[in-house]
Each structure stands twice: as C-alpha cells, then as structure tokens.
Motif scaffolding. Structure first.
Motif, PDB file in Angstrom:
ATOM      1  N   GLU A   1      -8.485 -17.118 -13.938  1.00 43.19           N
ATOM      2  CA  GLU A   1      -7.358 -16.975 -13.416  1.00 43.19           C
ATOM      3  C   GLU A   1      -8.010 -15.825 -11.318  1.00 43.19           C
ATOM      4  OE1 GLU A   1      -4.360 -16.383 -13.491  1.00 43.19           O
ATOM      5  OE2 GLU A   1      -3.965 -15.722 -11.705  1.00 43.19           O
TER       6      GLU A   1
ATOM      7  N   HIS B   1      -5.892 -14.197  -9.065  1.00 46.78           N
ATOM      8  CA  HIS B   1      -5.880 -12.956  -9.014  1.00 46.78           C
ATOM      9  C   HIS B   1      -6.291 -12.052 -10.262  1.00 46.78           C
ATOM     10  CE1 HIS B   1      -1.806 -14.505  -8.473  1.00 46.78           C
ATOM     11  NE2 HIS B   1      -1.947 -14.138  -6.510  1.00 46.78           N
TER      12      HIS B   1
ATOM     13  N   GLN C   1       8.196 -10.637 -18.917  1.00 48.36           N
ATOM     14  CA  GLN C   1       6.597 -12.054 -18.566  1.00 48.36           C
ATOM     15  C   GLN C   1       5.876 -10.791 -18.177  1.00 48.36           C
ATOM     16  OE1 GLN C   1       7.541 -15.364 -16.763  1.00 48.36           O
ATOM     17  NE2 GLN C   1       5.287 -15.795 -16.420  1.00 48.36           N
TER      18      GLN C   1
ATOM     19  N   LEU D   1     -10.348 -21.562  -8.975  1.00 42.28           N
ATOM     20  CA  LEU D   1     -10.468 -23.226  -9.328  1.00 42.28           C
ATOM     21  C   LEU D   1     -10.559 -23.676  -7.610  1.00 42.28           C
ATOM     22  CD1 LEU D   1     -11.321 -25.983 -11.457  1.00 42.28           C
ATOM     23  CD2 LEU D   1      -9.031 -26.678 -10.255  1.00 42.28           C
TER      24      LEU D   1
ATOM     25  N   ASN E   1      13.398 -13.364  -5.827  1.00 37.54           N
ATOM     26  CA  ASN E   1      13.754 -12.957  -6.760  1.00 37.54           C
ATOM     27  C   ASN E   1      13.046 -10.546  -6.237  1.00 37.54           C
ATOM     28  OD1 ASN E   1      12.954 -11.939  -9.213  1.00 37.54           O
ATOM     29  ND2 ASN E   1      12.958 -13.288  -9.968  1.00 37.54           N
TER      30      ASN E   1
ATOM     31  N   ASP F   1       4.149 -25.206 -16.316  1.00 38.70           N
ATOM     32  CA  ASP F   1       5.131 -25.357 -15.142  1.00 38.70           C
ATOM     33  C   ASP F   1       4.199 -26.741 -14.428  1.00 38.70           C
ATOM     34  OD1 ASP F   1       6.976 -23.090 -15.558  1.00 38.70           O
ATOM     35  OD2 ASP F   1       6.666 -22.478 -13.709  1.00 38.70           O
TER      36      ASP F   1
ATOM     37  N   GLY G   1      16.644 -20.150 -19.730  1.00 43.13           N
ATOM     38  CA  GLY G   1      15.434 -19.417 -20.173  1.00 43.13           C
ATOM     39  C   GLY G   1      14.246 -20.592 -21.005  1.00 43.13           C
TER      40      GLY G   1
ATOM     41  N   LEU H   1       9.503 -20.683 -19.472  1.00 44.12           N
ATOM     42  CA  LEU H   1       7.777 -20.315 -20.485  1.00 44.12           C
ATOM     43  C   LEU H   1       8.000 -20.881 -21.501  1.00 44.12           C
ATOM     44  CD1 LEU H   1       7.617 -16.671 -20.492  1.00 44.12           C
ATOM     45  CD2 LEU H   1       7.205 -18.127 -22.676  1.00 44.12           C
TER      46      LEU H   1
HETATM   47  C1  LIG Z   1      11.983 -15.519 -10.590  1.00 42.16           C
HETATM   48  C2  LIG Z   1      11.707 -16.150 -12.026  1.00 42.16           C
HETATM   49  C3  LIG Z   1      12.045 -16.424 -13.132  1.00 42.16           C
HETATM   50  C4  LIG Z   1      12.149 -17.406 -14.556  1.00 42.16           C
HETATM   51  N1  LIG Z   1      13.154 -17.122 -15.705  1.00 42.16           N
HETATM   52  C5  LIG Z   1      12.388 -17.685 -16.531  1.00 42.16           C
HETATM   53  C6  LIG Z   1      13.402 -17.162 -17.859  1.00 42.16           C
HETATM   54  O1  LIG Z   1      14.070 -16.577 -18.431  1.00 42.16           O
HETATM   55  N2  LIG Z   1      12.701 -17.773 -19.477  1.00 42.16           N
HETATM   56  C7  LIG Z   1      11.763 -19.172 -19.061  1.00 42.16           C
HETATM   57  O2  LIG Z   1      11.289 -20.156 -20.038  1.00 42.16           O
HETATM   58  N3  LIG Z   1      11.258 -18.967 -17.691  1.00 42.16           N
HETATM   59  C8  LIG Z   1      11.531 -18.655 -16.762  1.00 42.16           C
HETATM   60  N4  LIG Z   1      10.442 -18.639 -15.417  1.00 42.16           N
HETATM   61  C9  LIG Z   1       9.732 -19.656 -15.889  1.00 42.16           C
HETATM   62  C10 LIG Z   1       8.647 -18.888 -16.205  1.00 42.16           C
HETATM   63  O3  LIG Z   1       8.141 -17.831 -15.018  1.00 42.16           O
HETATM   64  C11 LIG Z   1       7.586 -19.815 -15.684  1.00 42.16           C
HETATM   65  O4  LIG Z   1       8.074 -21.307 -16.475  1.00 42.16           O
HETATM   66  C12 LIG Z   1       5.723 -19.986 -16.259  1.00 42.16           C
HETATM   67  O5  LIG Z   1       5.578 -18.245 -15.964  1.00 42.16           O
HETATM   68  C13 LIG Z   1       4.551 -20.901 -16.833  1.00 42.16           C
HETATM   69  O6  LIG Z   1       4.094 -20.118 -17.440  1.00 42.16           O
HETATM   70  P1  LIG Z   1       3.131 -20.985 -16.342  1.00 42.16           P
HETATM   71  O7  LIG Z   1       1.709 -20.103 -17.440  1.00 42.16           O
HETATM   72  O8  LIG Z   1       2.762 -22.087 -16.869  1.00 42.16           O
HETATM   73  O9  LIG Z   1       2.302 -21.053 -15.360  1.00 42.16           O
HETATM   74  P2  LIG Z   1       1.932 -19.361 -14.583  1.00 42.16           P
HETATM   75  O10 LIG Z   1       2.502 -18.120 -15.033  1.00 42.16           O
HETATM   76  O11 LIG Z   1       3.299 -19.277 -12.580  1.00 42.16           O
HETATM   77  O12 LIG Z   1       0.665 -18.879 -14.082  1.00 42.16           O
HETATM   78  C14 LIG Z   1       0.304 -19.761 -13.551  1.00 42.16           C
HETATM   79  C15 LIG Z   1      -1.631 -18.883 -13.356  1.00 42.16           C
HETATM   80  O13 LIG Z   1      -2.121 -20.162 -12.719  1.00 42.16           O
HETATM   81  C16 LIG Z   1      -2.923 -19.430 -11.534  1.00 42.16           C
HETATM   82  N5  LIG Z   1      -3.624 -20.456 -10.779  1.00 42.16           N
HETATM   83  C17 LIG Z   1      -2.992 -20.924  -9.633  1.00 42.16           C
HETATM   84  N6  LIG Z   1      -4.318 -21.852  -9.548  1.00 42.16           N
HETATM   85  C18 LIG Z   1      -5.216 -21.871  -8.958  1.00 42.16           C
HETATM   86  C19 LIG Z   1      -6.600 -22.130  -9.262  1.00 42.16           C
HETATM   87  N7  LIG Z   1      -6.780 -22.785  -8.088  1.00 42.16           N
HETATM   88  N8  LIG Z   1      -7.713 -21.060 -10.109  1.00 42.16           N
HETATM   89  C20 LIG Z   1      -7.536 -20.303 -10.914  1.00 42.16           C
HETATM   90  N9  LIG Z   1      -6.236 -19.749 -11.064  1.00 42.16           N
HETATM   91  C21 LIG Z   1      -4.564 -19.865 -10.632  1.00 42.16           C
HETATM   92  C22 LIG Z   1      -1.969 -18.557 -10.968  1.00 42.16           C
HETATM   93  O14 LIG Z   1      -2.511 -17.124 -10.316  1.00 42.16           O
HETATM   94  C23 LIG Z   1      -1.210 -18.215 -12.219  1.00 42.16           C
HETATM   95  O15 LIG Z   1      -1.164 -16.985 -12.866  1.00 42.16           O
HETATM   96  C24 LIG Z   1      11.038 -17.872 -14.845  1.00 42.16           C
HETATM   97  C25 LIG Z   1      10.184 -18.206 -12.979  1.00 42.16           C
HETATM   98  C26 LIG Z   1      10.919 -17.001 -12.016  1.00 42.16           C
HETATM   99  C27 LIG Z   1      10.550 -17.788 -10.805  1.00 42.16           C
END
Ligand SMILES: Cc1cc2nc3c(=O)[nH]c(=O)nc-3n(C[C@H](O)[C@H](O)[C@H](O)COP(=O)(O)OP(=O)(O)OC[C@H]3O[C@@H](n4cnc5c(N)ncnc54)[C@H](O)[C@@H]3O)c2cc1C
Length: 543
Positions: free
Chosen positions: A35, A37, A118, A142, A201, A305, A315, A318
C-alpha cells in the motif's frame, strides 16, 4: 534491497485488498500486500455493509467487532430533508426497514447489514490480518510490472527511503482503486458513462449533537439558496461528512474546495454562521458507471474499484468489491494449493463481470439527477429495471464451467433466487450441530461442502473417497433427524435446498451451490470424481 518470490502479490490496502489478504491467509496461501500510503484511509467514504458482506465477515469471525465499531451509527436510520440542520425540517423518512429486515428476510440470512465507516472497518481488517500472520507493507508503491508464463515481476518502491526492489509472484491481485495504475498499464479499457456528476466529500469535525436532536439520520439532504448537499454522520457527535456537488461545465473545480471554502459550506449547510468547524480531509469523487472490459489478463486480476466504478447511491461499491475478492481468492487458493486447474481462474471474470455490470447499472438507477439532461435522457432510453437492494446483493447467480447447472428453470434477474439452484448463494437454514444452533452459511468457510439427506448415509463416505483421490479438501454432513451430523430442527433444509430424500448438494468454498442431485444416480466415487473435476475446471487430459 532484497528480491523475493511468493504465491500472491496484492496491491492496495483498501477494503478489497485487505479482504483478499485475509481470505488467502485463511486458506493457507502466502501473500504480500503493498500500500502506497502510510496507513489505511483516513477518510470515512463507504459506510454501508450489506447482508452478504456481513455474512462473509461473520464466517471470518469479524461480525461482532464490525458491529461494535459501528455502534455510534446503529440508530442512524432516517433520511432527513432540511433547509439547514439547525433550521426548517421539510420531511423525514424512516429507512429502518433497511437495517431491521422484515421477518421474511430473517429466513434468508443469519445476519443483517450494518453501518460502519470505512476508516473504522479497515483498521479492523488490518488487525485481523496481522493476527493471521499476513504480510502488509505500507508506504510501498507498485511502480511497474511484467508478466510471463510463470509469474509476475513487480517493481516496487519504499516511499520512505526511495529504495526499489522486485517482488516475483505467481499471481497479482490488483485492488488499487478506481484510478488503478495496473489497469492502465495493462491497457484494459472501461466501458460505461462519462462522469455523471462531480462531488467534493468534506470530512469535518464539529459538535452537532444538539442539532441532531435524536433525529438520527444516515443522510440529511440540505437545500437552501446558498448550498445544496448531503450531510452524513461518522460518529454521530463531532465527526461528519458533507457531500457537495460542483459543476465543471460552469467553471467550478475541485481546487475551489479550500479549507476556508469548506468551512463556509459546512456552516451554510448546518445553518450556524459561527459554528466551530475543523476540516479533516476533502476527497473528490465522480459519479460514473464504468466496468472494465476484462477482469483478468494472464496472471493478473482486477478487483473492486479497479474493475468497476459506480456511484455511491445504493452503497454497493465497497460491498461489490468484497464479493469480487471472495469469488477470486478460493479459486487462487485451489490452484496454488491444488488440485484445481488454472482454467478455474478464468471463471472469475465469467462469473463476476456480469454481476458487477448489473450492480453498477442498479447504482446508477439510484443516483439522483443522473448527470446532464442529455446523459439522463440517454440513460433513460436504455433504462434497466430497478430491483430491490436485497436482489442486487444476493439474488444474482453465476453461470460458468465452475457450476454444474441442473434442470431447474433459471429465474429472471429481478427475483431473489435462493432455492439451492446451482450458481446461486446457498440458502441459509438454521441447523443444530452437537446441540448448538448453526447457520448453513457458517459451514462455507473456504472448503467444498457436501450436504446430503440422511436417508442415504453412503453419500458422505463415497464423496470423501472421491475427494481423497483428487486431493481435494472437502467437508461432508448428513442433514436430517436426531442422529444426523446436522439436525434439521425446523424441517426446512430439504425444501430450502430443493433436495428430496436421497439427494445431495455440493457447495463451493464461496458458499455458492456448485452441483445438486435429486437422486442416488451419482452415488459412486467415479461419478462424483467427474463432478468434482468439472467444478475444478479440469480438462479431460489432466491427470
Ligand atoms: C465519497 C465516497 C462515498 C462512498 N460511499 C460508499 C458507500 O456508502 N457504500 C459503498 O459500498 N461504497 C461507497 N463508496 C465506494 C467505496 O469507498 C469504494 O468502492 C471502496 O473503497 C473500494 O475499495 P477498493 O479496495 O477497491 O479500493 P480503494 O478503497 O480505493 O483502495 C485502493 C488502495 O490502493 C492503493 N493504491 C493505489 N495505487 C497503488 C500503487 N500503485 N501501489 C500501492 N498502493 C496503491 C490506494 O492508496 C488505496 O489505499 C464511496 C466512495 C466515495 C469516494
């Protein structure tokens, strides 16, 4: 810096990457998660965990912890429509039924959905990952990768030191979010809409307890001449979010959202010009509906995502990503640990992509406004039917070589199909094991499971013999009256699974029905071995 070789590299410590890390560890597969961050998300983002996600977290032993982490939001069941939070209330809608499902839903699941921000969920997943001995490397990014016939070589950088090194992995799971670098580098395009709307947001600290006055809301729609947005609780006391739309077509940009401007917006939304507000973070997001053309390229898999973006309405974002990880990880484990064929991995895209496409469309249907008039009109013309949340989250079924369909008619997608039909989520039934109540859902924990009616004791023995020949890990249970492995106290099992006396069902490690038989016809190790080979996608040439 050192170079290393391992079975799976996961990129991204969002909810999806962390879930993948836990699921692989529970299957005994070593992985490293990187990760970029220093820690997990500081921004609350998603808050709703749906029933199916909670079922998975229940099986992983995390259900109670998640509910406790979300306790402060347990009563946030209203939608409030106001001019300002301190001012005129226009309307209040109770959404309690979403959180306390009506009685018929109790028949469907041993658990319920819940609210948990989250940024509270992710630390729980990290803690559990460390308990299971997972390797998580924060501050590690990465940079690039190459793949060949045997694996993926990833070049990664430690952000604190700038040191670069290579990780060699058999498979790479891309959980790197909506702007996925991995997806870009692979050249996989996304299909769907342009951004329908743009939002900021705003995550802020301000004591709003006196203004909420027990009207606990999950969303408070604010509309007055100065600001329009959605206020949402994070801890129902001093942590909140304010979603505000901006309009690039009218010249506004995300850069306009300076701390001072955000304070002003929050004050206008709350209706108190002197409110003490601290801005904690501001995130941009676009409401768009896009799904990647492919979820797999060689040894690399897109999840969450990285594979699909959808508006937060409904919702589903995630939750859908967590289901992707669940579908993928047992397959990766079955190939790495044996005895599955790598062909099993291609069913990840076959099974998940249509479901994620459908879910993305359903999220779009719930989005208020739906973009510009032209976009809204275009969407309207090919508008799919909007179906209930429970159907979106649990009603879908998989059709792939890893499912052996039977003769039952396939229902339409707008019905909740939980009848034991192969390809669907195996039904929940309360049973008794050694005098203790257990849901069938808790039995599906990463292994294949045979459930057989206890009229025929041979099912378990014969199935175990067939599994042993293949080296397949499989649990078997006779379900029935007092002397069975699982006692069907309420007499629901056979009907719920569509299995008459003498029949049996094999449930896959992800809790989806893989195969069902209504007769003794397959009761021989040879025939069952054929069934298992099909579920594992063995081709006839394989040993
Ligand atoms: C404002 C907002 C409200 C939301 N509300 C909802 C809700 O109510 N319900 C719901 O189900 N979903 C909601 N979502 C969507 C939800 O937040 C996302 O669907 C979810 O976070 C996706 O998870 P993920 O693990 O796929 O990606 P992410 O949570 O985006 O995690 C990706 C991670 O990969 C890391 N990363 C990226 N590139 C690299 C790299 N090259 N090397 C190392 N690390 C890297 C990033 O830093 C990040 O930590 C919301 C999103 C937003 C923006």
């Amino acid at each position: 810096m050192w170079n290393e070789t391992l079975p799976v590299l996961i990129v991204g410590a969002g909810p999806v990457g962390l879930t993948a890390s836990l699921l692989l560890a529970r299957q005994g597969v070593r992985s490293v998660l990187i990760e970029r961050h220093p820690g997990t998300s500081i921004h609350p983002r998603a808050k709703g965990l749906n029933i199916r996600s909670m079922e998975l977290f229940r099986v992983m032993g995390l259900e109670e912890q998640i509910r406790v982490a979300g306790t402060e939001l347990a009563d946030s069941t209203n939608w409030l429509f106001v001019e300002t939070l301190a001012g005129k209330e226009i309307r209040r809608v109770s959404r309690r039924s979403l959180f306390e499902p009506p009685q018929q839903l109790e028949q469907i699941s041993p658990t319920t959905g819940t609210l948990c921000a989250q940024n509270q969920l992710e630390p729980l997943l990290v803690e559990e990952a460390y308990k299971l001995g997972c390797s998580l490397r924060f501050n590690t990014e990465l940079i690039s990768f190459e793949q060949d016939d045997h694996g993926v070589s990833a070049s990664v950088k430690e952000n604190t030191t700038g040191a670069q090194y290579t990780i060699r992995a058999t498979y790479l799971i891309a959980a790197d979010g909506a702007s996925s670098r991995i997806r870009h580098l692979l050249g996989i395009s996304m299909r769907g809409t342009e951004a329908l709307s743009y939002h900021a947001n705003i995550y802020f600290r301000a004591d709003l307890r006196a203004l909420v006055r027990e009207r606990w809301f999950s969303m408070c729609f604010v509309q007055n001449p100065e600001v329009r947005g959605i206020l949402a609780p994070v801890n129902n006391s001093d942590l909140w979010q304010f979603h505000v739309q901006y309009h690039p077509e009218k010249g506004s940009t995300f850069e306009d959202f300076t701390p001072a401007y955000c304070v002003e917006l929050v004050r206008k939304g709350v209706g108190l010009s002197q409110l003490d507000v601290e801005i904690l973070s501001v995130l941009p997001w676009e409401a768009a509906m896009r799904v990647a053309d492919h979820f797999q390229q060689g040894r690399i898999f897109l999840t969450g995502d990285a594979a699909h973006v959808m508006p937060p309405s409904g919702g589903f974002g995630l939750n859908t990503g967590v289901q992707d990880a669940h579908n993928l990880c047992w397959k990766v484990a079955a190939v790495i640990n044996g005895p599955a064929s790598p062909a099993l991995l291609t069913t990840y895209e076959t099974e998940r992509r249509p479901v994620d496409q459908f879910t993305t469309e359903q999220a779009g249907l719930r989005l208020e406004g739906r973009g510009t008039p032209a976009q809204a009109q275009a969407a309207e013309q090919k508008k799919p039917e909007r179906v209930d949340e429970i159907v979106v989250t649990m009603g879908y079924s998989y059709a792939s070589p890893a499912v052996i369909e039977d003769d039952e008619v396939v229902p339409r997608t707008n019905t909740l199909d939980l009848s034991g039909r192969p390809g669907t989520r195996a039904p929940h039934v309360w049973l008794e094991r050694d005098g203790v109540q257990v849901s069938t859902i808790n039995l599906f924990d990463g292994h294949f499971v045979l459930l057989a009616s206890d009229e025929c004791a041979e099912w378990c023995e014969v199935t175990r013999a067939a599994a042993a020949r293949l080296g397949l890990s499989l649990d078997t249970y006779r379900v029935g009256v007092v002397s069975a492995d699982l006692v069907d106290v309420d007499g629901r099992w056979a009907v719920a699974y569509g299995v008459p006396p003498g029949g049996a069902v094999i449930v896959r490690p992800d809790g989806f029905v893989g195969w069902r038989t209504r007769s003794f016809e397959h009761l021989s190790p040879d025939k069952l071995e054929v069934v298992m080979r099909r579920l594992l996608c063995y081709s006839s040439e394989q040993g």
